[in-house]
Design a protein around this motif. Sequence first.
Motif, short mmCIF file in Angstrom:
data_model
loop_
_atom_site.label_atom_id
_atom_site.label_comp_id
_atom_site.label_asym_id
_atom_site.label_seq_id
_atom_site.Cartn_x
_atom_site.Cartn_y
_atom_site.Cartn_z
N GLN A 595 -5.27 4.01 3.04
CA GLN A 595 -4.66 4.85 2.01
C GLN A 595 -3.26 5.30 2.44
O GLN A 595 -2.32 5.31 1.63
CB GLN A 595 -5.55 6.08 1.77
N ALA A 596 -3.13 5.69 3.71
CA ALA A 596 -1.82 6.13 4.21
C ALA A 596 -0.79 5.02 4.09
O ALA A 596 0.36 5.25 3.69
CB ALA A 596 -1.96 6.59 5.66
N ARG A 597 -1.20 3.79 4.42
CA ARG A 597 -0.26 2.66 4.34
C ARG A 597 0.13 2.39 2.90
O ARG A 597 1.30 2.10 2.61
CB ARG A 597 -0.89 1.40 4.96
N CYS A 598 -0.80 2.49 1.98
CA CYS A 598 -0.48 2.28 0.57
C CYS A 598 0.51 3.34 0.07
O CYS A 598 1.44 3.03 -0.68
CB CYS A 598 -1.75 2.33 -0.28
N CYS A 599 0.29 4.59 0.49
CA CYS A 599 1.20 5.65 0.05
C CYS A 599 2.62 5.42 0.55
O CYS A 599 3.59 5.60 -0.19
CB CYS A 599 0.68 7.01 0.53
N SER A 600 2.74 5.00 1.82
CA SER A 600 4.09 4.74 2.35
C SER A 600 4.73 3.56 1.64
O SER A 600 5.94 3.56 1.37
CB SER A 600 4.03 4.50 3.86
N TRP A 618 5.06 10.29 -2.80
CA TRP A 618 4.22 9.32 -2.07
C TRP A 618 4.48 9.39 -0.57
O TRP A 618 3.54 9.30 0.24
CB TRP A 618 4.48 7.91 -2.57
N ALA A 619 5.72 9.58 -0.17
CA ALA A 619 6.04 9.68 1.25
C ALA A 619 5.38 10.90 1.87
O ALA A 619 4.87 10.86 3.00
CB ALA A 619 7.55 9.73 1.46
N GLN A 620 5.36 12.01 1.15
CA GLN A 620 4.72 13.24 1.66
C GLN A 620 3.21 13.06 1.78
O GLN A 620 2.59 13.54 2.74
CB GLN A 620 5.08 14.42 0.75
N SER A 626 -1.32 10.57 7.60
CA SER A 626 -1.11 10.09 8.96
C SER A 626 -1.35 11.19 9.97
O SER A 626 -1.92 10.96 11.05
CB SER A 626 0.31 9.53 9.10
N LEU A 627 -0.93 12.42 9.65
CA LEU A 627 -1.17 13.55 10.56
C LEU A 627 -2.65 13.88 10.63
O LEU A 627 -3.18 14.25 11.69
CB LEU A 627 -0.37 14.77 10.10
N ARG A 628 -3.35 13.71 9.50
CA ARG A 628 -4.79 13.99 9.46
C ARG A 628 -5.58 13.04 10.35
O ARG A 628 -6.52 13.45 11.03
CB ARG A 628 -5.27 13.90 8.01
N ILE A 629 -5.17 11.78 10.39
CA ILE A 629 -5.94 10.79 11.17
C ILE A 629 -5.29 10.51 12.52
O ILE A 629 -5.83 9.72 13.31
CB ILE A 629 -6.08 9.47 10.38
N GLY A 630 -4.14 11.12 12.80
CA GLY A 630 -3.48 10.91 14.08
C GLY A 630 -2.89 9.53 14.23
O GLY A 630 -2.86 8.97 15.34
N ASP A 631 -2.40 8.96 13.14
CA ASP A 631 -1.82 7.61 13.17
C ASP A 631 -0.31 7.72 13.28
O ASP A 631 0.39 7.98 12.30
CB ASP A 631 -2.21 6.86 11.89
N GLN A 632 0.20 7.56 14.50
CA GLN A 632 1.64 7.73 14.72
C GLN A 632 2.46 6.62 14.09
O GLN A 632 3.65 6.81 13.80
CB GLN A 632 1.93 7.82 16.22
N SER A 633 1.86 5.46 13.89
CA SER A 633 2.59 4.37 13.24
C SER A 633 2.92 4.75 11.79
O SER A 633 4.08 4.66 11.37
CB SER A 633 1.77 3.08 13.27
N ILE A 634 1.91 5.19 11.04
CA ILE A 634 2.15 5.60 9.65
C ILE A 634 3.00 6.87 9.61
O ILE A 634 3.85 7.04 8.73
CB ILE A 634 0.82 5.83 8.91
#
Length: 808
Positions: A595-600, A618-620, A626-634
Amino acid sequence: MSRLTEDDLGTLLRKYRTGAGLTQAALAEKAGLSEQAVSLLERGSRRRPRIETIRALGAALGLDAAAVETLALAARGTRRAQPVPKEPPVEPAASVPRQLPPTLPDFTGRAAELEILLQALTRADGPPGTVRMVAVTGMGGVGKTALAVHAAHLAADNFPDGQFYLDLRGYGPGDAIGPLDALGQLLRSLGVDDRTIPDGVNEAASLYRSRLAERRMLIMLDNANGAGQVTSLLPGAPGSAVIVTSRRALTTLPGFRQLNLAPLDEADSVQLLSRIAAGSQVSPQSPAARSIAHLTGHLPLAVRLIGARLAARPSWPVEYIVEQLEDEHRRLDELGTGESGVRASIAGSVEFLANSNDKLDQQAAEALDLLGLPNTSDLITVTAAHLLGEPVEHTEQMLERLVDLNLLESIGPGRYRFHDLILAFARERAHQVLSEGTRTDALTRLLQLYTGVAWNCQRLTHTQSARLPLASPAPDLLPDLPDTQAALNWIDKEHTNLAELIRQANRSPALRSLIPELALSLFGYYESRNRWPEMYVIDGVGREVAGTLGFQRIAAWLEHDLGIPDVERGNYDVAVNHMLQSLAMFRAISDLPGQARCCSSLSYVHSKLGNLDESLSWAQQALALSLRIGDQSIEGISHLALGRLHTLRGDYDLGRQSFDVSIDLAKDSGNLRSLAKRYQIAGQSYLTAGQHRLAAEALMAGLEVFHQIGDGNALAECHQNLATFHRETGDCASAIRSAEEGLRFARSYANKQREGQILTELGQIHAAQGHLAAAHSVWQQAADLLRPISRHDEAAVRALLTENPLPD
């Protein structure tokens, strides 16, 4: 008595011919000789022709008896006066063997190969005292015997003591002739009483060499199965020459000139077909004739068989034969049956290996069936090893045995290619001999190899990709690809085979399930190489199969990735639909990284559409996920999107803060490619906003990192951006240099879309200098290049042409 002969034969013959006003071709026709024979005599390549040849030339030239005598003396190399006998003594026919088979009246092409053979057979350019020897090798049906016989006839005058011909039957039909039997035949031809021929090979060979000494003979040994069948049949004293033909490489025969014969080229194949099929509906200029040449693999045996069929059926349309040959399942049936057909010719080589006492030969024969399974003609050692389920080292040994028998061609270290007809034979055998389960297992191993390599490539190009957890365990025997460039280059070379294998797997219910993961694993490769059309096709196949089989997570990712080629082609509305559909699929399975990748991605596409508020939203959302799941890439990608949006909205401080966070996260990850790309996007955004100092800093930083990792496609884009920067800051000379450097990278990577975009920029540089004619020329090139690739980019070029009309 004749006058002394001062000129050699070639010079003398040329004088007489030119004096008679004849060309070599005209003289050859009048004398009943070949044009090549006349040419060889004049060049001095053929010495001591038969007296019958001299007389025929004399008659064709209209020479008197004295002039014919002069020619005859020159032919014998005589430098003193000799009487001309009324009838030259000729040895009885029985004592001068003339055993060569007739040359083919429709012999075609092979001029270069003939020159090599004639040089090897007739020119004494080796060490003194050596026998002239040449080996002609090649696959069955490639025309070895026809070439050797033709060359032997052309060279025959150089061997006044006769010519031997012996079919060693190395590849059937029937048993091969052993050395002792072969020596017996040759000795009897030399007049040795059968009762006095020794029983041992060594003794018989000694007698044979003794009888050949002081003679000048040409010995043709046809269809040998190896060096062992030939060695004892070689003369020991100079003066004679040997020509050997074999399907097997004869590199272990010392002193032999080696000539490996390839199939004919297209022009000679069509010419041969037309000659044999004379009277039929074949036209040398017709596409059908070229199709037949291609479908027969340019193999002379196959061309001859089709030509003979057309000649026997002159009312048949040539297109009918083409249709029959296009059906691969019956192609070999159309190319002759029984011992004279192409199938039998190939089978003879395979059976030779299968019946060998060498276990490796037997294994190589068995391997042929599995190697023919993929719908591709090329193989590398590691792909062959996975097909066979064998170690790489042992696989290479088997492949080299097939090369030795010309059942496989070595096109480079570790790379091999099948002739089309041998591939058809192997595939036919595979379906006759191997069970469906065995065939499926072999192709499964090959698909898993490509998938494993592609995942390794993605780990190198996108170290934090959320796709990576979907990778299956890697198979054994993966090639060692230590860095990104090595992995990308490996897939570059195999991509054609890989794409064909996916199409093949899609037709097999047992293999279709392997396609979605392979398609997903290739994301890193396609994104790095900008190969958007291929990505769209293969991801489309993978998405359809994944949806059918219920692979929900892979289907959602592939739906997302299908939008990327549309973004690159400017089809933003279509891309948004893919992204929204993917987001719904990820939400249905509660996949937060997806979901995070789709939003970005939705943020990026909406920014391209000019929907800045929606893009910001969408960026927000992407950042929050990404902060919720700890995904630094997203998280980094989200800050990158926010930086671009703030900059476009004029919030330069917020934009710079977001870019700095994104770049710092890339530095922390150690992913140089991600770092360079973020520098590049920041630089593009600053450039669009007119922040030229910040743009220059970011673009140069990205350029430096891309140089470090050797990403040529990205470097092309970097130089395009720098060209724009220099143009906007008034430095057109630097702008042109940057554009030309970008073109160099784009062209070296065959990136047509990037090439068109840089040409567009180059036109703008010319226009800025006031050179509108040059600008229009470059823009027209760009439009033509972009038309089949990107309607969006083409429209931008067309707009520039309209907005900048040439003066009247």
